[in-house]
Write a protein that holds these residues in place. Structure first.
Motif, PDB file in Angstrom:
ATOM      1  N   GLY A   5       0.779  -1.228   0.000  1.00 34.02           N
ATOM      2  CA  GLY A   5       0.000   0.000   0.000  1.00 34.02           C
ATOM      3  C   GLY A   5       0.807   1.272   0.000  1.00 34.02           C
ATOM      4  O   GLY A   5       0.243   2.370  -0.091  1.00 34.02           O
ATOM      5  N   ILE A   6       2.133   1.183   0.110  1.00 35.18           N
ATOM      6  CA  ILE A   6       2.982   2.381   0.104  1.00 35.18           C
ATOM      7  C   ILE A   6       2.880   3.055  -1.264  1.00 35.18           C
ATOM      8  O   ILE A   6       2.954   2.400  -2.301  1.00 35.18           O
ATOM      9  CB  ILE A   6       4.448   2.016   0.392  1.00 35.18           C
ATOM     10  CG1 ILE A   6       4.577   1.365   1.777  1.00 35.18           C
ATOM     11  CG2 ILE A   6       5.337   3.252   0.307  1.00 35.18           C
ATOM     12  CD1 ILE A   6       4.222   2.285   2.911  1.00 35.18           C
ATOM     13  N   HIS A   7       2.711   4.364  -1.268  1.00 32.16           N
ATOM     14  CA  HIS A   7       2.626   5.125  -2.524  1.00 32.16           C
ATOM     15  C   HIS A   7       3.917   5.898  -2.730  1.00 32.16           C
ATOM     16  O   HIS A   7       4.360   6.640  -1.849  1.00 32.16           O
ATOM     17  CB  HIS A   7       1.437   6.087  -2.473  1.00 32.16           C
ATOM     18  CG  HIS A   7       1.232   6.850  -3.737  1.00 32.16           C
ATOM     19  ND1 HIS A   7       1.109   6.246  -4.958  1.00 32.16           N
ATOM     20  CD2 HIS A   7       1.125   8.190  -3.963  1.00 32.16           C
ATOM     21  CE1 HIS A   7       0.932   7.162  -5.892  1.00 32.16           C
ATOM     22  NE2 HIS A   7       0.949   8.345  -5.316  1.00 32.16           N
ATOM     23  N   LYS A   8       4.555   5.681  -3.897  1.00 27.16           N
ATOM     24  CA  LYS A   8       5.821   6.347  -4.207  1.00 27.16           C
ATOM     25  C   LYS A   8       5.616   7.367  -5.320  1.00 27.16           C
ATOM     26  O   LYS A   8       4.927   7.090  -6.292  1.00 27.16           O
ATOM     27  CB  LYS A   8       6.872   5.323  -4.633  1.00 27.16           C
ATOM     28  CG  LYS A   8       7.247   4.333  -3.552  1.00 27.16           C
ATOM     29  CD  LYS A   8       8.456   3.498  -3.951  1.00 27.16           C
ATOM     30  CE  LYS A   8       8.140   2.575  -5.101  1.00 27.16           C
ATOM     31  NZ  LYS A   8       9.272   1.680  -5.407  1.00 27.16           N
ATOM     32  N   TRP A  25      -0.094   5.882   2.078  1.00 18.91           N
ATOM     33  CA  TRP A  25      -0.974   5.329   1.037  1.00 18.91           C
ATOM     34  C   TRP A  25      -1.270   6.453   0.074  1.00 18.91           C
ATOM     35  O   TRP A  25      -0.897   7.604   0.313  1.00 18.91           O
ATOM     36  CB  TRP A  25      -2.258   4.739   1.638  1.00 18.91           C
ATOM     37  CG  TRP A  25      -3.044   5.696   2.487  1.00 18.91           C
ATOM     38  CD1 TRP A  25      -3.961   6.614   2.089  1.00 18.91           C
ATOM     39  CD2 TRP A  25      -2.972   5.833   3.928  1.00 18.91           C
ATOM     40  NE1 TRP A  25      -4.462   7.321   3.152  1.00 18.91           N
ATOM     41  CE2 TRP A  25      -3.881   6.852   4.289  1.00 18.91           C
ATOM     42  CE3 TRP A  25      -2.234   5.176   4.917  1.00 18.91           C
ATOM     43  CZ2 TRP A  25      -4.058   7.239   5.613  1.00 18.91           C
ATOM     44  CZ3 TRP A  25      -2.418   5.572   6.230  1.00 18.91           C
ATOM     45  CH2 TRP A  25      -3.316   6.578   6.571  1.00 18.91           C
ATOM     46  N   ARG A  26      -1.873   6.124  -1.051  1.00 17.20           N
ATOM     47  CA  ARG A  26      -2.196   7.147  -2.041  1.00 17.20           C
ATOM     48  C   ARG A  26      -3.112   8.196  -1.413  1.00 17.20           C
ATOM     49  O   ARG A  26      -4.209   7.891  -0.957  1.00 17.20           O
ATOM     50  CB  ARG A  26      -2.879   6.523  -3.258  1.00 17.20           C
ATOM     51  CG  ARG A  26      -3.072   7.483  -4.438  1.00 17.20           C
ATOM     52  CD  ARG A  26      -3.872   6.822  -5.542  1.00 17.20           C
ATOM     53  NE  ARG A  26      -3.203   5.657  -6.085  1.00 17.20           N
ATOM     54  CZ  ARG A  26      -2.353   5.685  -7.103  1.00 17.20           C
ATOM     55  NH1 ARG A  26      -2.071   6.837  -7.697  1.00 17.20           N
ATOM     56  NH2 ARG A  26      -1.796   4.567  -7.541  1.00 17.20           N
ATOM     57  N   GLY A  27      -2.669   9.438  -1.377  1.00 19.06           N
ATOM     58  CA  GLY A  27      -3.444  10.492  -0.742  1.00 19.06           C
ATOM     59  C   GLY A  27      -3.211  10.600   0.749  1.00 19.06           C
ATOM     60  O   GLY A  27      -3.799  11.450   1.421  1.00 19.06           O
ATOM     61  N   GLY A  28      -2.343   9.741   1.293  1.00 17.70           N
ATOM     62  CA  GLY A  28      -2.094   9.740   2.728  1.00 17.70           C
ATOM     63  C   GLY A  28      -0.921  10.638   3.115  1.00 17.70           C
ATOM     64  O   GLY A  28      -0.331  11.323   2.277  1.00 17.70           O
ATOM     65  N   PRO A  29      -0.541  10.625   4.394  1.00 20.47           N
ATOM     66  CA  PRO A  29       0.547  11.491   4.876  1.00 20.47           C
ATOM     67  C   PRO A  29       1.904  11.036   4.339  1.00 20.47           C
ATOM     68  O   PRO A  29       2.134   9.850   4.115  1.00 20.47           O
ATOM     69  CB  PRO A  29       0.477  11.328   6.402  1.00 20.47           C
ATOM     70  CG  PRO A  29      -0.167   9.992   6.598  1.00 20.47           C
ATOM     71  CD  PRO A  29      -1.147   9.831   5.484  1.00 20.47           C
ATOM     72  N   ALA A  71      -5.899  -0.308   1.802  1.00 21.08           N
ATOM     73  CA  ALA A  71      -6.277  -1.288   0.785  1.00 21.08           C
ATOM     74  C   ALA A  71      -6.981  -0.614  -0.385  1.00 21.08           C
ATOM     75  O   ALA A  71      -6.748  -0.946  -1.551  1.00 21.08           O
ATOM     76  CB  ALA A  71      -7.183  -2.357   1.399  1.00 21.08           C
ATOM     77  N   PHE A  72      -7.838   0.368  -0.080  1.00 20.05           N
ATOM     78  CA  PHE A  72      -8.537   1.100  -1.140  1.00 20.05           C
ATOM     79  C   PHE A  72      -7.576   2.042  -1.859  1.00 20.05           C
ATOM     80  O   PHE A  72      -7.604   2.165  -3.086  1.00 20.05           O
ATOM     81  CB  PHE A  72      -9.699   1.895  -0.541  1.00 20.05           C
ATOM     82  CG  PHE A  72     -10.571   2.575  -1.561  1.00 20.05           C
ATOM     83  CD1 PHE A  72     -11.560   1.867  -2.237  1.00 20.05           C
ATOM     84  CD2 PHE A  72     -10.409   3.923  -1.861  1.00 20.05           C
ATOM     85  CE1 PHE A  72     -12.371   2.485  -3.182  1.00 20.05           C
ATOM     86  CE2 PHE A  72     -11.198   4.548  -2.804  1.00 20.05           C
ATOM     87  CZ  PHE A  72     -12.192   3.832  -3.465  1.00 20.05           C
ATOM     88  N   ALA A  74      -4.530   1.665  -2.418  1.00 24.69           N
ATOM     89  CA  ALA A  74      -3.587   0.932  -3.267  1.00 24.69           C
ATOM     90  C   ALA A  74      -4.201   0.510  -4.592  1.00 24.69           C
ATOM     91  O   ALA A  74      -3.486   0.095  -5.500  1.00 24.69           O
ATOM     92  CB  ALA A  74      -3.085  -0.304  -2.521  1.00 24.69           C
ATOM     93  N   LEU A  75      -5.525   0.632  -4.727  1.00 25.75           N
ATOM     94  CA  LEU A  75      -6.192   0.236  -5.970  1.00 25.75           C
ATOM     95  C   LEU A  75      -5.917   1.246  -7.077  1.00 25.75           C
ATOM     96  O   LEU A  75      -5.668   2.420  -6.819  1.00 25.75           O
ATOM     97  CB  LEU A  75      -7.707   0.129  -5.747  1.00 25.75           C
ATOM     98  CG  LEU A  75      -8.184  -0.919  -4.736  1.00 25.75           C
ATOM     99  CD1 LEU A  75      -9.691  -0.800  -4.545  1.00 25.75           C
ATOM    100  CD2 LEU A  75      -7.812  -2.322  -5.197  1.00 25.75           C
ATOM    101  N   ALA A  76      -5.986   0.782  -8.315  1.00 23.15           N
ATOM    102  CA  ALA A  76      -5.829   1.677  -9.458  1.00 23.15           C
ATOM    103  C   ALA A  76      -6.963   2.705  -9.461  1.00 23.15           C
ATOM    104  O   ALA A  76      -8.071   2.437  -8.964  1.00 23.15           O
ATOM    105  CB  ALA A  76      -5.843   0.878 -10.754  1.00 23.15           C
ATOM    106  N   GLU A  77      -6.702   3.875 -10.027  1.00 22.97           N
ATOM    107  CA  GLU A  77      -7.692   4.961 -10.031  1.00 22.97           C
ATOM    108  C   GLU A  77      -8.999   4.532 -10.687  1.00 22.97           C
ATOM    109  O   GLU A  77     -10.085   4.848 -10.210  1.00 22.97           O
ATOM    110  CB  GLU A  77      -7.111   6.173 -10.760  1.00 22.97           C
ATOM    111  CG  GLU A  77      -8.052   7.381 -10.771  1.00 22.97           C
ATOM    112  CD  GLU A  77      -7.464   8.561 -11.526  1.00 22.97           C
ATOM    113  OE1 GLU A  77      -8.196   9.547 -11.737  1.00 22.97           O
ATOM    114  OE2 GLU A  77      -6.274   8.491 -11.917  1.00 22.97           O
ATOM    115  N   LYS A  78      -8.896   3.801 -11.781  1.00 19.01           N
ATOM    116  CA  LYS A  78     -10.099   3.352 -12.485  1.00 19.01           C
ATOM    117  C   LYS A  78     -10.925   2.418 -11.609  1.00 19.01           C
ATOM    118  O   LYS A  78     -12.156   2.489 -11.589  1.00 19.01           O
ATOM    119  CB  LYS A  78      -9.704   2.651 -13.788  1.00 19.01           C
ATOM    120  CG  LYS A  78     -10.888   2.236 -14.646  1.00 19.01           C
ATOM    121  CD  LYS A  78     -10.408   1.620 -15.953  1.00 19.01           C
ATOM    122  CE  LYS A  78     -11.602   1.201 -16.819  1.00 19.01           C
ATOM    123  NZ  LYS A  78     -11.155   0.595 -18.106  1.00 19.01           N
TER     124      LYS A  78
END
Length: 336
Positions: A5-8, A25-29, A71-72, A74-78
């Motif tokens: 779930g890590i967003h780079k 996560w995506r959109g997270g801190p 978990a959410f 980490a999902l693709a935008e679509k």
């Protein structure tokens, strides 16, 4: 340990240096600790604990908890967009439904009845059923509930795209008359078998003159595809002054909606019907199998599992492939 779930995000500094920023996560801190350290893992755990909902009492609360979860994110935008659309319909149907009632006898029957109210649009119905099931699965994983009442409910959509491959005639037509910026996207898809979203995000740094390297947005798999000589000639002749390989007629990166609209207009102009851009992926799989490539070899390029390639070939594309069935008899005649 591998943290999910890590967003780079890669950013280029004024000095030209590339720096990678990590987010919980995506959109997270944004993470402050150095990656691959115990401090990093501890900080991630702290962020996730702070973002966890205090109490989940209703189905609405469970949906909220899922949407706020790593978990959410980490999902693709679509995929996220599809779930969000479904959640609006689900909230309308069961506003403030106590979560404990979803675990009782009769809930599956209610869901099945609701699912069938959308029978006129079976693909939409199945998307909403899938989204609801995903929420319940999240609840089980987080130990909020014990069972998924969607389990065992059959899907309504039974169609397939088994005849929706690009024929040699359609391929020749597109190659002859398509606009150059659309033709490049077409050739990238038919020569690599990759998804539209991954192709639109492809940068020149991912091309080393021999291979294209992908990190697939949907599966997060890394695949390296050798560039066909015809595609290589096209790529090598292009200027490298842009970040993205595929650009629109103005030389700017495509947006998802912009490409979809332009692709539809181009196919309408050429009077090409019955096939989509995504069908180029299936065409790639079919053609490689006809040539004698194994499912394992095809899977190593497309990013599917071996079983998934087999299902695609069996259910969607080769079921009515006359060329493949004719080849069986032709080989038999050579051996008689």
């Amino acid at each position: 340990m591998k943290l999910k779930g890590i967003h780079k995000v890669k950013r280029r500094l004024a000095s030209g240096e590339i720096r990678i920023h990590y987010y919980a996560w995506r959109g997270g801190p944004e993470m402050q600790a150095a990656p691959n350290t115990e401090a990093f893992a501890a900080e991630l755990l702290k962020h996730r604990a702070e973002s966890a909902p205090a109490e989940v009492k209703t189905l609405d609360d469970l949906i909220d908890a899922f949407e706020q979860s790593p978990a959410f994110s980490a999902l693709a935008e679509k995929t996220q967009d599809g779930h969000k659309h479904s959640f609006r319909e689900i909230r309308k149907e069961w506003p403030k439904l106590p979560l404990k009632l979803t675990q009782q006898r009769g809930m599956k029957a209610m869901i099945r009845k609701w699912h069938h109210t959308f029978a006129a649009n079976p693909r939409k119905a199945d998307q909403m059923l899938f989204s609801l099931s995903r929420v319940f699965t999240f609840g089980i994983d987080e130990e909020m509930i014990e069972k998924n009442p969607c389990t065992g409910i059959d899907r309504l959509y039974t169609g397939s795209r088994k005849e929706s491959v690009w024929t040699p005639e359609l391929i020749a037509l597109f190659r002859e008359k398509a606009a150059p910026h659309m033709l490049l996207a077409f050739e990238m898809a038919i020569h690599t078998g990759q998804r539209q979203g991954d192709l639109l995000l492809l940068t020149w740094k991912q091309y080393d003159g021999t291979h294209l390297s992908f990190e697939q947005g949907k599966t997060k798999k890394r695949v390296r595809v050798r560039v066909h000589s015809k595609l290589k000639a096209m790529l090598d002749a292009l200027p490298k002054d842009k970040m993205r390989i595929l650009t629109n007629s103005r030389g700017r990166p495509w947006t998802k909606d912009g490409f979809k609209t332009s692709w539809g207009k181009e196919c309408a102009r050429l009077k090409i019907e019955g096939v989509t851009f995504h069908d180029l992926r299936g065409t790639f799989i079919t053609e490689r199998r006809r040539e004698g490539s194994t499912t394992e070899q095809i899977a190593s390029i497309t990013g599917h599992s071996i079983a998934e390639v087999g299902r695609v070939l069996e259910k969607h594309y080769l079921a009515t492939d006359q060329q493949t069935s004719d080849a069986v008899i032709l080989r038999m005649e050579k051996n008689i």
